[in-house]
Design a protein around this motif. Sequence first.
Motif, PDB file in Angstrom:
ATOM      1  N   PRO A   1      78.261 148.083   4.631  1.00  0.00           N
ATOM      2  CA  PRO A   1      79.423 148.692   3.967  1.00  0.00           C
ATOM      3  C   PRO A   1      80.526 147.678   3.654  1.00  0.00           C
ATOM      4  CG  PRO A   1      78.686 150.053   5.792  1.00  0.00           C
ATOM      5  CD  PRO A   1      77.895 148.782   5.872  1.00  0.00           C
ATOM      6  N   ASN A   2      80.694 146.668   4.500  1.00  0.00           N
ATOM      7  CA  ASN A   2      81.722 145.660   4.253  1.00  0.00           C
ATOM      8  C   ASN A   2      81.401 144.780   3.056  1.00  0.00           C
ATOM      9  OD1 ASN A   2      83.283 146.444   6.527  1.00  0.00           O
ATOM     10  ND2 ASN A   2      81.888 145.305   7.865  1.00  0.00           N
ATOM     11  N   ASP A   3      80.152 144.834   2.604  1.00  0.00           N
ATOM     12  CA  ASP A   3      79.712 144.025   1.466  1.00  0.00           C
ATOM     13  C   ASP A   3      79.672 144.838   0.182  1.00  0.00           C
ATOM     14  OD1 ASP A   3      78.341 141.580   0.327  1.00  0.00           O
ATOM     15  OD2 ASP A   3      76.670 142.999   0.137  1.00  0.00           O
ATOM     16  N   ALA A   4      79.885 146.167   0.295  1.00  0.00           N
ATOM     17  CA  ALA A   4      79.707 147.069  -0.846  1.00  0.00           C
ATOM     18  C   ALA A   4      81.014 147.323  -1.578  1.00  0.00           C
ATOM     19  CB  ALA A   4      79.123 148.393  -0.369  1.00  0.00           C
ATOM     20  N   ALA A   5      80.940 147.357  -2.905  1.00  0.00           N
ATOM     21  CA  ALA A   5      82.127 147.685  -3.704  1.00  0.00           C
ATOM     22  C   ALA A   5      82.599 149.101  -3.415  1.00  0.00           C
ATOM     23  CB  ALA A   5      81.811 147.510  -5.187  1.00  0.00           C
ATOM     24  N   HIS A   6      81.655 150.009  -3.192  1.00  0.00           N
ATOM     25  CA  HIS A   6      81.947 151.395  -2.821  1.00  0.00           C
ATOM     26  C   HIS A   6      81.186 151.673  -1.528  1.00  0.00           C
ATOM     27  CE1 HIS A   6      83.777 152.031  -6.782  1.00  0.00           C
ATOM     28  NE2 HIS A   6      82.741 151.373  -7.268  1.00  0.00           N
ATOM     29  N   PRO A   7      81.836 151.571  -0.389  1.00  0.00           N
ATOM     30  CA  PRO A   7      81.124 151.561   0.895  1.00  0.00           C
ATOM     31  C   PRO A   7      80.734 152.926   1.451  1.00  0.00           C
ATOM     32  CG  PRO A   7      83.476 151.257   1.263  1.00  0.00           C
ATOM     33  CD  PRO A   7      83.282 151.297  -0.230  1.00  0.00           C
ATOM     34  N   GLU A   8      81.101 154.034   0.800  1.00  0.00           N
ATOM     35  CA  GLU A   8      80.914 155.339   1.425  1.00  0.00           C
ATOM     36  C   GLU A   8      79.443 155.682   1.661  1.00  0.00           C
ATOM     37  OE1 GLU A   8      83.071 158.463  -0.498  1.00  0.00           O
ATOM     38  OE2 GLU A   8      84.881 157.268  -0.688  1.00  0.00           O
ATOM     39  N   MET A   9      78.581 155.462   0.689  1.00  0.00           N
ATOM     40  CA  MET A   9      77.164 155.792   0.877  1.00  0.00           C
ATOM     41  C   MET A   9      76.527 154.940   1.972  1.00  0.00           C
ATOM     42  SD  MET A   9      75.664 156.731  -2.946  1.00  0.00           S
ATOM     43  CE  MET A   9      73.990 156.363  -2.454  1.00  0.00           C
ATOM     44  N   PRO A  10      76.685 153.611   1.947  1.00  0.00           N
ATOM     45  CA  PRO A  10      76.125 152.820   3.047  1.00  0.00           C
ATOM     46  C   PRO A  10      76.738 153.171   4.401  1.00  0.00           C
ATOM     47  CG  PRO A  10      76.657 151.412   1.183  1.00  0.00           C
ATOM     48  CD  PRO A  10      77.245 152.755   0.885  1.00  0.00           C
ATOM     49  N   ARG A  11      78.028 153.472   4.425  1.00  0.00           N
ATOM     50  CA  ARG A  11      78.683 153.796   5.701  1.00  0.00           C
ATOM     51  C   ARG A  11      78.134 155.106   6.258  1.00  0.00           C
ATOM     52  NH1 ARG A  11      84.097 153.752   4.374  1.00  0.00           N
ATOM     53  NH2 ARG A  11      84.151 151.515   4.804  1.00  0.00           N
ATOM     54  N   SER A  12      77.935 156.099   5.392  1.00  0.00           N
ATOM     55  CA  SER A  12      77.378 157.372   5.842  1.00  0.00           C
ATOM     56  C   SER A  12      75.975 157.169   6.408  1.00  0.00           C
ATOM     57  CB  SER A  12      77.328 158.370   4.679  1.00  0.00           C
ATOM     58  OG  SER A  12      76.677 159.564   5.065  1.00  0.00           O
ATOM     59  N   ALA A  13      75.167 156.359   5.723  1.00  0.00           N
ATOM     60  CA  ALA A  13      73.815 156.088   6.220  1.00  0.00           C
ATOM     61  C   ALA A  13      73.861 155.414   7.579  1.00  0.00           C
ATOM     62  CB  ALA A  13      73.059 155.213   5.217  1.00  0.00           C
ATOM     63  N   ALA A  14      74.780 154.462   7.744  1.00  0.00           N
ATOM     64  CA  ALA A  14      74.891 153.744   9.013  1.00  0.00           C
ATOM     65  C   ALA A  14      75.360 154.654  10.143  1.00  0.00           C
ATOM     66  CB  ALA A  14      75.844 152.561   8.862  1.00  0.00           C
ATOM     67  N   GLU A  15      76.199 155.633   9.807  1.00  0.00           N
ATOM     68  CA  GLU A  15      76.742 156.524  10.833  1.00  0.00           C
ATOM     69  C   GLU A  15      75.749 157.600  11.261  1.00  0.00           C
ATOM     70  OE1 GLU A  15      80.296 158.103   9.153  1.00  0.00           O
ATOM     71  OE2 GLU A  15      81.495 156.291   9.521  1.00  0.00           O
ATOM     72  N   HIS A  16      74.878 158.026  10.356  1.00  0.00           N
ATOM     73  CA  HIS A  16      74.040 159.189  10.642  1.00  0.00           C
ATOM     74  C   HIS A  16      72.547 158.875  10.795  1.00  0.00           C
ATOM     75  CE1 HIS A  16      77.376 161.949   9.983  1.00  0.00           C
ATOM     76  NE2 HIS A  16      77.691 161.250   8.909  1.00  0.00           N
ATOM     77  N   VAL A  17      72.123 157.691  10.411  1.00  0.00           N
ATOM     78  CA  VAL A  17      70.702 157.331  10.457  1.00  0.00           C
ATOM     79  C   VAL A  17      70.539 156.107  11.356  1.00  0.00           C
ATOM     80  CG1 VAL A  17      68.661 156.695   9.113  1.00  0.00           C
ATOM     81  CG2 VAL A  17      70.423 158.166   8.086  1.00  0.00           C
ATOM     82  N   ALA A  18      69.492 156.102  12.156  1.00  0.00           N
ATOM     83  CA  ALA A  18      69.177 154.924  12.981  1.00  0.00           C
ATOM     84  C   ALA A  18      68.547 153.874  12.074  1.00  0.00           C
ATOM     85  CB  ALA A  18      68.239 155.309  14.117  1.00  0.00           C
ATOM     86  N   LEU A  19      69.389 153.125  11.376  1.00  0.00           N
ATOM     87  CA  LEU A  19      68.908 152.166  10.390  1.00  0.00           C
ATOM     88  C   LEU A  19      68.097 151.057  11.057  1.00  0.00           C
ATOM     89  CD1 LEU A  19      72.143 151.756   8.210  1.00  0.00           C
ATOM     90  CD2 LEU A  19      70.086 153.053   7.621  1.00  0.00           C
TER      91      LEU A  19
END
Length: 325
Positions: free
Chosen positions: A132-150
């Motif tokens: 998410p810190n690398d993304a122009a729009h971090p919401e989708m990656p952040r949601s995945a990181a918060e809810h999925v065991a990536l």
Amino acid sequence: MRSLVAALPGTFSTPVLVVLHIGAYCSELPALLNAAGPVPAKHAEDGETILPGHIYVAPPDRHLIVADERLRLIRGPKENCARPAIDPLFRSVAESYGSDAVGVILTGNLNDGTLGMLEIKRRGGVAISQDPNDAAHPEMPRSAAEHVALDYCLPLAEIPDLLIELVDQKCGKELPMPKTSSQRDRQAPEIINSQTFERPLTVTCPDCGGALKNFKVGSIVKFTCHTGHSYTAENMAAAQFEEMEKVMRAAVRFLNERAEFCLQMAEHGDDGKPDASNEWHAASRQALDRAYKLRDLVEQDWLTPEISRQLASAHDGPDQTGFRG
């Protein structure tokens, strides 16, 4: 996407399926990806075979899924206000490929893709997200990181090398093929192509659209909505049927009007633009054909248990009371 594709070699031996939430707008993404890297990219076509070493992009206004060893394009309901949407693709790939599926979520708004990624993980696949810190729009990656065991959460620049490594680990292994419908039938059935409806949570009021609750008063079933409309079961059935017919006949009217609109546009395009005129004529014929089909459907006989019940009740009357009133 251009950065990611540019770093993939021409020998990349796995199919890549891409969804960008473009809605019904024109998409030039395949051309951009072809210009960016050596792996050929194209808009997916309904029913085509999935080939290794190709990039398939969801076209405008169609969900892209995998079913029965092929790509399918469906104009199913929007998901999170989007069509094409990433979640239907993730779900179908998870069901078709199981532990061989790899899902990647890149920059984007809101939380699209999280539920689909959960399904990929549930089936044993690999879950990857852009940092998410690398993304122009971090919401989708952040949601995945918060809810999925990536399995991996990386900057965009590192994702191509990871994909190459994951594919290389499978070198010598036969390319995984999607499960056929017969294989899926032996498992718990899942609807991935939006062709089968879920049961509604409730029945709605024909007058206002509010949710109805039903209860019995003696032997009579009664339906009541929260704004106060109420029906006995028989009257509810009649009102529901009347509203259904009204909506379907309105759809016939809209289709007929679209046919007329397209015909008028074809007439305006006659001078100097025969190709455009032919397309408008074809669209007019299609709309008219569907209008006739829908009209025929509306005018077919419908099963009406409520009427049969009333007739049976009326027939029973004389046997029990000696008169009908």
